[in-house]
Enzyme design. Structure first.
Site, PDB file in Angstrom:
ATOM      1  N   SER A 251       0.867  -1.537  -0.095  1.00 44.47           N
ATOM      2  CA  SER A 251      -0.449   0.171   0.092  1.00 44.47           C
ATOM      3  C   SER A 251       0.747   1.490  -0.076  1.00 44.47           C
ATOM      4  O   SER A 251       2.057   1.219   0.190  1.00 44.47           O
ATOM      5  CB  SER A 251      -1.358  -0.115   0.792  1.00 44.47           C
ATOM      6  OG  SER A 251      -0.288   0.540   2.733  1.00 44.47           O
ATOM      7  N   LYS A 252      -0.109   2.804  -0.191  1.00 45.90           N
ATOM      8  CA  LYS A 252       0.610   3.174  -0.196  1.00 45.90           C
ATOM      9  C   LYS A 252       1.315   3.901   0.970  1.00 45.90           C
ATOM     10  O   LYS A 252       2.659   4.678   0.629  1.00 45.90           O
ATOM     11  CB  LYS A 252      -0.028   4.359  -0.813  1.00 45.90           C
ATOM     12  CG  LYS A 252       0.416   5.628  -2.013  1.00 45.90           C
ATOM     13  CD  LYS A 252      -0.662   6.352  -2.600  1.00 45.90           C
ATOM     14  CE  LYS A 252       0.239   7.786  -3.128  1.00 45.90           C
ATOM     15  NZ  LYS A 252       0.766   7.459  -4.788  1.00 45.90           N
TER      16      LYS A 252
END
Ligand code: GLU
Length: 485
Positions: A251-252
């Site tokens: 994920s970011k």
């Protein structure tokens, strides 16, 4: 004929996981002499991002994953953008409504919310209770005439096993009781993902649905739709999840997940594609370095793993260095010029010959093209300071004097080779009862300002005799006089 598709929703950038899905579809299509399709799934208007389609296409092209059919390449199945196919979905929803495989639902949000709350309180899975399935034809007609907002729902049968084949996982079984009566058509007249995806996969004659594991739980709903329409079911392959090195979902928050971020950081497309190809697939041997053609040859869906794949940036960096070293020298030259343009040396002019020598010396030492500049600035300008640590360690009380002697020795020469630079240094050391190292380290510092890098005589040859002499003089003055700043 194999026909596969990459079907992104234009909600922003291309995620690394999306690149992997696109790549596996591409590899499989090429391997099977099939067709690779890019379909834009833009029916969720709330999530639509301006410019996202253009960005997706240019990123896929950058990666070298050109599609055979897509919004700008009609292969006889256009349009390839779902928002332009609304009449097709309307027709199909009417078919489902006609044989009660789908039904109108006029329930208001308030009812749905309290239903969900009640179910949660009882510890039940929140599901629509088929309330509107009981409406009579006249009631439905009246509601439609009175323009009461509605959605259309899938009429999921009760307690029915749903089994489908997945190349990665084998037979997968769900019970229909875990499925909600999924909305197929929203109140705005747009289909949901499920309806549009199945209708298009069928009409576009998709043979294999290759997509991320996050879609696995949607597949039983899709199977029901195929059955209700009486359509042939494609073969599925759900690709394993991608994880960060701490095994959390990629994920970011943990780092970059957009392909364009890696592109901006200077990763080569060959390296990124090679790396992403190994996220969930191996040929069954130790081979890790792949050109795209080799990967096409070696690829098979049967060898895709079930277990999650960990994103290992060290491996990506290693692959980048490997691919960089395989680049034709003239490509490297162009890349170095681009880096120079972006650097503080962009007003300086260097000959191709000079730059090629730098590439030759630095190639074994760099992993990225920008490192040709950032780790070897001394090739592009006189050092404006000298590394203090190295001075402390390497600059002795006799360094200036030895360098002066060396200077005298090389002054006598006019053009110079690596061997001559080296011999002159050995001679100087010998004549002054010093060790070679007593000269080599101060010389390196004088020429480069730092302690590491290619061999000092390689640096000297690249800089040329005049520049070497000049740098020695300046270093003596600055370092001995404590003028280093
Ligand atoms: N539109 C879906 C996505 O954004 C497609 C999933 C699928 O391939 O069915 O990934």
């Amino acid at each position: 004929m194999v026909r596969v598709r990459f079907a992104p929703s234009p909600t922003g950038y291309l995620h690394i996981g999306g690149l992997r899905t696109a790549l596996y579809n591409y590899l499989f299509a090429k391997k099977m002499n099939g067709i690779f399709i890019l379909r834009i799934e833009d029916t969720d208007r709330a999530r639509f991002v301006e410019g996202a389609i253009e960005n997706l296409i240019s990123t896929l092209r950058w990666a070298g994953l050109d599609y055979d059919e897509g919004i700008d390449k009609d292969g006889g199945f256009a349009p390839y953008m779902q928002s332009q196919r609304l009449d097709i979905y309307q027709k199909h929803i009417q078919d489902l409504l006609g044989n009660k495989k789908a039904y109108y639902c006029f329930c208001e949000q308030a009812r749905l919310t309290s239903l969900r709350e009640e179910q949660s309180k009882l510890g039940h899975q929140p599901k629509y209770d088929k309330h509107c399935l009981k409406l009579t034809d006249t009631e439905i007609q009246n509601n439609l005439e009175n323009k009461i907002p509605f959605v259309v729902r899938l009429n999921v049968p009760v307690s029915e096993p749903i089994i489908f084949f997945d190349i990665v996982r084998g037979d997968v079984e769900f019970n229909s009781d875990v499925l909600d009566d999924q909305i197929l058509m929203k109140s705005d007249g747009y289909p949901t993902y499920h309806l549009a995806n199945v209708v298009d996969d069928h009409l576009m004659e998709i043979t294999h649905v290759i997509r991320g594991e996050e879609w696995l739980s949607s597949t039983p709903k899709h199977i029901l739709l195929y059955k209700f329409f009486n359509w042939e079911i494609p073969i599925f392959a759900h690709l394993p999840l991608l994880l960060n090195s701490d095994r959390s979902k990629l994920s970011k928050r943990q780092g970059d997940v957009a392909v364009e971020d890696y592109r901006a950081k200077g990763y080569l497309k060959e390296a990124l594609v090679n790396f992403v190809g190994l996220l969930g697939w191996t040929a069954g041997d130790d081979k890790e370095y792949y050109e795209l053609d080799e990967m096409i040859n070696a690829f098979s869906l049967e060898r895709v793993n079930k277990s999650s794949a960990v994103f290992d940036v060290q491996k990506l960096n290693w692959l980048n260095a490997e691919h960089l070293r395989k680049k034709p020298i003239l490509d490297l030259l162009e890349m170095l010029k681009v880096e120079l343009q972006k650097s503080r040396f962009n007003t300086k002019v260097f000959s191709d010959d000079y730059l090629l020598k730098i590439i030759d010396a630095m190639l074994p030492r760099v992993s990225f093209t920008h490192e040709f500049v950032s780790t070897a600035e001394y090739f592009f300008d006189i050092p404006n300071s000298y590394d203090e640590e190295t001075i402390k360690k390497r600059w002795k009380s006799n360094s200036a004097e030895l360098l002066l002697k060396y200077l005298e020795k090389i002054e006598a020469l006019n053009s110079i080779s690596k061997e001559e630079f080296e011999q002159a240094l050995h001679k100087t050391a010998e004549e002054n009862s010093a060790k070679n190292a007593d000269l080599i380290h101060p010389l390196r510092l004088a020429l480069s300002g730092v302690g590491g890098g290619p061999g000092v005589f390689d640096i000297a040859v690249i800089l040329g005799l005049d520049e070497v002499k000049n740098r020695i003089k300046i270093a003596i003055q600055k370092i001995s006089n404590g003028e280093n700043k």
